[in-house]
Design a protein around this motif. Sequence first.
Motif, PDB file in Angstrom:
ATOM      1  N   MET A 122     -33.721  28.545 -10.708  1.00  0.00           N
ATOM      2  CA  MET A 122     -34.608  27.950 -11.710  1.00  0.00           C
ATOM      3  C   MET A 122     -35.379  26.770 -11.129  1.00  0.00           C
ATOM      4  SD  MET A 122     -33.590  26.841 -15.611  1.00  0.00           S
ATOM      5  CE  MET A 122     -32.865  25.262 -15.194  1.00  0.00           C
ATOM      6  N   ASN A 123     -34.791  26.096 -10.130  1.00  0.00           N
ATOM      7  CA  ASN A 123     -35.449  24.960  -9.498  1.00  0.00           C
ATOM      8  C   ASN A 123     -36.112  25.328  -8.175  1.00  0.00           C
ATOM      9  OD1 ASN A 123     -34.693  22.156 -10.960  1.00  0.00           O
ATOM     10  ND2 ASN A 123     -33.021  23.629 -11.225  1.00  0.00           N
ATOM     11  N   PHE A 132     -25.817  25.408   2.304  1.00  0.00           N
ATOM     12  CA  PHE A 132     -26.885  25.211   3.290  1.00  0.00           C
ATOM     13  C   PHE A 132     -28.263  25.532   2.694  1.00  0.00           C
ATOM     14  CE2 PHE A 132     -23.302  25.874   6.330  1.00  0.00           C
ATOM     15  CZ  PHE A 132     -23.377  24.633   6.943  1.00  0.00           C
ATOM     16  N   SER A 133     -28.320  26.519   1.792  1.00  0.00           N
ATOM     17  CA  SER A 133     -29.590  26.834   1.138  1.00  0.00           C
ATOM     18  C   SER A 133     -30.063  25.681   0.264  1.00  0.00           C
ATOM     19  CB  SER A 133     -29.450  28.105   0.293  1.00  0.00           C
ATOM     20  OG  SER A 133     -29.131  29.225   1.097  1.00  0.00           O
ATOM     21  N   GLU A 134     -29.113  24.995  -0.378  1.00  0.00           N
ATOM     22  CA  GLU A 134     -29.477  23.853  -1.211  1.00  0.00           C
ATOM     23  C   GLU A 134     -30.032  22.707  -0.363  1.00  0.00           C
ATOM     24  OE1 GLU A 134     -30.040  21.452  -4.530  1.00  0.00           O
ATOM     25  OE2 GLU A 134     -29.799  23.619  -4.273  1.00  0.00           O
ATOM     26  N   ILE A 135     -29.430  22.493   0.804  1.00  0.00           N
ATOM     27  CA  ILE A 135     -29.963  21.462   1.713  1.00  0.00           C
ATOM     28  C   ILE A 135     -31.382  21.816   2.136  1.00  0.00           C
ATOM     29  CG2 ILE A 135     -29.676  20.383   3.976  1.00  0.00           C
ATOM     30  CD1 ILE A 135     -26.663  20.703   3.634  1.00  0.00           C
ATOM     31  N   ARG A 136     -31.591  23.096   2.459  1.00  0.00           N
ATOM     32  CA  ARG A 136     -32.926  23.531   2.890  1.00  0.00           C
ATOM     33  C   ARG A 136     -33.915  23.448   1.738  1.00  0.00           C
ATOM     34  NH1 ARG A 136     -34.455  29.594   5.171  1.00  0.00           N
ATOM     35  NH2 ARG A 136     -36.564  29.077   5.879  1.00  0.00           N
ATOM     36  N   ARG A 137     -33.472  23.791   0.525  1.00  0.00           N
ATOM     37  CA  ARG A 137     -34.371  23.809  -0.623  1.00  0.00           C
ATOM     38  C   ARG A 137     -34.949  22.428  -0.896  1.00  0.00           C
ATOM     39  NH1 ARG A 137     -34.560  22.782  -5.776  1.00  0.00           N
ATOM     40  NH2 ARG A 137     -32.551  21.710  -5.618  1.00  0.00           N
ATOM     41  N   LYS A 138     -34.143  21.396  -0.703  1.00  0.00           N
ATOM     42  CA  LYS A 138     -34.603  20.035  -0.995  1.00  0.00           C
ATOM     43  C   LYS A 138     -35.567  19.484   0.051  1.00  0.00           C
ATOM     44  CE  LYS A 138     -30.427  18.354  -1.574  1.00  0.00           C
ATOM     45  NZ  LYS A 138     -29.318  17.423  -1.927  1.00  0.00           N
ATOM     46  N   GLU A 159     -42.329  25.293 -20.837  1.00  0.00           N
ATOM     47  CA  GLU A 159     -41.945  23.940 -20.447  1.00  0.00           C
ATOM     48  C   GLU A 159     -42.319  23.738 -18.985  1.00  0.00           C
ATOM     49  OE1 GLU A 159     -40.666  21.551 -22.287  1.00  0.00           O
ATOM     50  OE2 GLU A 159     -40.456  22.721 -24.127  1.00  0.00           O
ATOM     51  N   VAL A 160     -42.878  22.565 -18.669  1.00  0.00           N
ATOM     52  CA  VAL A 160     -43.277  22.246 -17.306  1.00  0.00           C
ATOM     53  C   VAL A 160     -42.089  21.596 -16.592  1.00  0.00           C
ATOM     54  CG1 VAL A 160     -44.875  20.974 -15.842  1.00  0.00           C
ATOM     55  CG2 VAL A 160     -45.667  21.970 -18.008  1.00  0.00           C
ATOM     56  N   LEU A 161     -41.636  22.212 -15.507  1.00  0.00           N
ATOM     57  CA  LEU A 161     -40.513  21.708 -14.738  1.00  0.00           C
ATOM     58  C   LEU A 161     -40.978  21.352 -13.336  1.00  0.00           C
ATOM     59  CD1 LEU A 161     -37.763  24.303 -15.766  1.00  0.00           C
ATOM     60  CD2 LEU A 161     -38.272  22.097 -16.828  1.00  0.00           C
ATOM     61  N   LEU A 162     -40.355  20.334 -12.753  1.00  0.00           N
ATOM     62  CA  LEU A 162     -40.635  19.925 -11.386  1.00  0.00           C
ATOM     63  C   LEU A 162     -39.593  20.584 -10.485  1.00  0.00           C
ATOM     64  CD1 LEU A 162     -42.789  18.068 -10.118  1.00  0.00           C
ATOM     65  CD2 LEU A 162     -41.048  16.267 -10.039  1.00  0.00           C
ATOM     66  N   VAL A 163     -40.047  21.536  -9.647  1.00  0.00           N
ATOM     67  CA  VAL A 163     -39.122  22.352  -8.855  1.00  0.00           C
ATOM     68  C   VAL A 163     -39.524  22.303  -7.388  1.00  0.00           C
ATOM     69  CG1 VAL A 163     -38.717  23.878 -10.820  1.00  0.00           C
ATOM     70  CG2 VAL A 163     -40.441  24.485  -9.124  1.00  0.00           C
ATOM     71  N   SER A 164     -38.642  22.803  -6.541  1.00  0.00           N
ATOM     72  CA  SER A 164     -38.924  22.901  -5.113  1.00  0.00           C
ATOM     73  C   SER A 164     -39.920  24.029  -4.863  1.00  0.00           C
ATOM     74  CB  SER A 164     -37.634  23.149  -4.338  1.00  0.00           C
ATOM     75  OG  SER A 164     -37.900  23.460  -2.992  1.00  0.00           O
ATOM     76  N   SER A 165     -40.749  23.866  -3.850  1.00  0.00           N
ATOM     77  CA  SER A 165     -41.722  24.914  -3.512  1.00  0.00           C
ATOM     78  C   SER A 165     -41.123  26.010  -2.634  1.00  0.00           C
ATOM     79  CB  SER A 165     -42.924  24.286  -2.787  1.00  0.00           C
ATOM     80  OG  SER A 165     -42.508  23.617  -1.605  1.00  0.00           O
ATOM     81  N   HIS A 215     -28.433  16.844 -12.999  1.00  0.00           N
ATOM     82  CA  HIS A 215     -29.411  17.458 -13.896  1.00  0.00           C
ATOM     83  C   HIS A 215     -30.714  17.749 -13.160  1.00  0.00           C
ATOM     84  CE1 HIS A 215     -31.297  18.607 -17.614  1.00  0.00           C
ATOM     85  NE2 HIS A 215     -32.235  17.692 -17.481  1.00  0.00           N
ATOM     86  N   PHE A 216     -31.109  16.856 -12.288  1.00  0.00           N
ATOM     87  CA  PHE A 216     -32.269  17.084 -11.418  1.00  0.00           C
ATOM     88  C   PHE A 216     -31.730  17.340 -10.008  1.00  0.00           C
ATOM     89  CE2 PHE A 216     -33.747  14.201 -14.786  1.00  0.00           C
ATOM     90  CZ  PHE A 216     -34.772  14.978 -15.325  1.00  0.00           C
ATOM     91  N   LEU A 217     -31.840  18.589  -9.571  1.00  0.00           N
ATOM     92  CA  LEU A 217     -31.160  18.984  -8.338  1.00  0.00           C
ATOM     93  C   LEU A 217     -31.667  18.225  -7.120  1.00  0.00           C
ATOM     94  CD1 LEU A 217     -30.729  22.854  -8.702  1.00  0.00           C
ATOM     95  CD2 LEU A 217     -29.352  20.991  -9.611  1.00  0.00           C
ATOM     96  N   HIS A 218     -32.958  17.867  -7.111  1.00  0.00           N
ATOM     97  CA  HIS A 218     -33.490  17.181  -5.935  1.00  0.00           C
ATOM     98  C   HIS A 218     -32.998  15.735  -5.834  1.00  0.00           C
ATOM     99  CE1 HIS A 218     -36.302  16.509  -9.277  1.00  0.00           C
ATOM    100  NE2 HIS A 218     -36.523  15.322  -8.732  1.00  0.00           N
ATOM    101  N   GLU A 219     -32.314  15.253  -6.879  1.00  0.00           N
ATOM    102  CA  GLU A 219     -31.803  13.890  -6.853  1.00  0.00           C
ATOM    103  C   GLU A 219     -30.303  13.826  -6.596  1.00  0.00           C
ATOM    104  OE1 GLU A 219     -32.868  12.100 -10.525  1.00  0.00           O
ATOM    105  OE2 GLU A 219     -35.034  12.088 -10.117  1.00  0.00           O
ATOM    106  N   GLY A 220     -29.632  14.982  -6.508  1.00  0.00           N
ATOM    107  CA  GLY A 220     -28.184  14.997  -6.350  1.00  0.00           C
ATOM    108  C   GLY A 220     -27.746  15.719  -5.094  1.00  0.00           C
TER     109      GLY A 220
END
Length: 581
Positions: A337-338, A406-412, A424-430, A503-508
Amino acid sequence: MSDADRRDVQEKGFLNLMADKEHKPLPSRSSHDGKLSQPKKLQEAICVLLVELCERFTFFGIVCNMILFCTVRLGYCNYQAAIVNMCFVGTSMLTPVLVGWLAECLVGRVKLVCICMFLHFLGTALLPVVSFPFEDIYIDRRHILNTLTKREQKIMFYFALLTASLGIGGIRAIVCPLSAYNLEDCGPKELLSFFNWFYWLVNLNSAVVFVSISYIQQSVARNLGFLIPFVSGLMAMITVHMVRGEMIYKPKTDSSLLTTFGVITSALKTCYVRYRYFSGGITNWLDHAKENRGGQYSEIQVESTKSLARLFPLFTLQILYRACIMQIPSGYYLQTMNSNLHFSGFVLPVAAMNVISTVPLLILVPVLECINSSCLFSSKDTGYSPTIYIVVGQFSAALSMMVAGFSEIRRKHFPLVEQILSEEVLLVSSMPCFYLAPQYILLGVAEALVTPSCALLSFWLVPERIRGISMHFLALFNGAGCFMGAFVVQTAHAGTQGNWFPHFLHEGKLERFFFLLAFLMMVNTLGFWTIAHRYNNLHQDYTNEFRGSLPGEKLLKHEKTIRCYGAVLESSPVLSPMEKT
């Protein structure tokens, strides 16, 4: 007539009675099936399978976008939505056990299935009400329809989930129990083949749901998405009503969950009372529940419970595995989702990524069928067992957790972009969501290997009279695994102030949560590998394992041995070396 002669006559009469009982066929579904015509049996099998698929269609339709609905519509945090999702799945696994007990002990099966169908209908009907956009319906330019408050929405949402899970439990336990598929006369090879293709159909059904319903809920008509599970549940109700008499299977009632729990409780009480008087003659603590040891249960009931207790380590080591599998609709769903869902100008549904986890099972089942025929069940002396599938599958689940970290590290590391989900407008990884495919594939491989093999061991390694109880215990521990997953999420969030499940994956640091699960799953795999040898022997006849344990059956067995020995002496003047030993 002397007392000795009288005892001889009584023993002979008892032995003849036991012999008649042995040769008399047991009342089972096969005798009932013999009275039915082939078209009737075919119609019954098709209806049972149709209801099973409709129920699964309903279940997956509710689950597939629940996290998106909870976070966007109800305003939940990510960890709260994940906990709600896992608790619903766990409850749906536990309710068949509860409903099966109610049908057996308190309420009639036909009456109870009608109640469960009503609850299923009510739950699936309330879900569209919760998701309906009252705020978008205008009576005129100044007034709108009364809207449900957040509190009312949540209350109705939880009530709908509870009633739907109770209805699902009734369908699985009464209408579509495992015993309705006539597996009593199947060997381990046929059983594993049945479980493989059964879960193949279930996953094919889930793939259709995740692609179609998730797209409708997310893109086309998001507020009417829960109407589709309602229609599917209605189809199941109509199907059951059409052939209700034939589909309500009535299993044999020679054993129950209460008996099993009673044996365990009685043994524990007796152990506690006689703690100071333990003797070395009792090899198993459950023997204290036997009547001749001061307990309340017969020898065959206790011996059956002992065979079931052998499977408890297997069941226990499935709890953490199931918690990892539950990351597909929770942790993995949040990662997807992110991530960037755009593909060639088309926005993919979030739950459509779940299809990637079903593809390995759809591909591996035919391959496993060939392996089972050529290697696993080729001969009785083979050293291979389905336990090797479980070890490899659990290792694949641990590897999937590691890859997810490792995918989460790469995603950020990818820049953030805006993405619209459910208006709804969400701020997600590209990062494209397809980069997450390896972790889905590894969990799909794990499910293809572990679930059918565990079902086979749970069904085959116990006497026939308690096979249904064994499958109930497997469902209990699988449900416990879902709640364990919810507990781990809650603990990780609370213990790190939301850092490990943010809640915001890029911050955790969600990757640390996955690394924790990978470590625990690796320990779990090593634990099962150390005890796997206990479940390797699939060629022992567990169906009649405890025949001859009762005094009368021992006498019958003794007399048969004497007769057989006399016949050998009459026909063979010289004993062979094998006979002498």
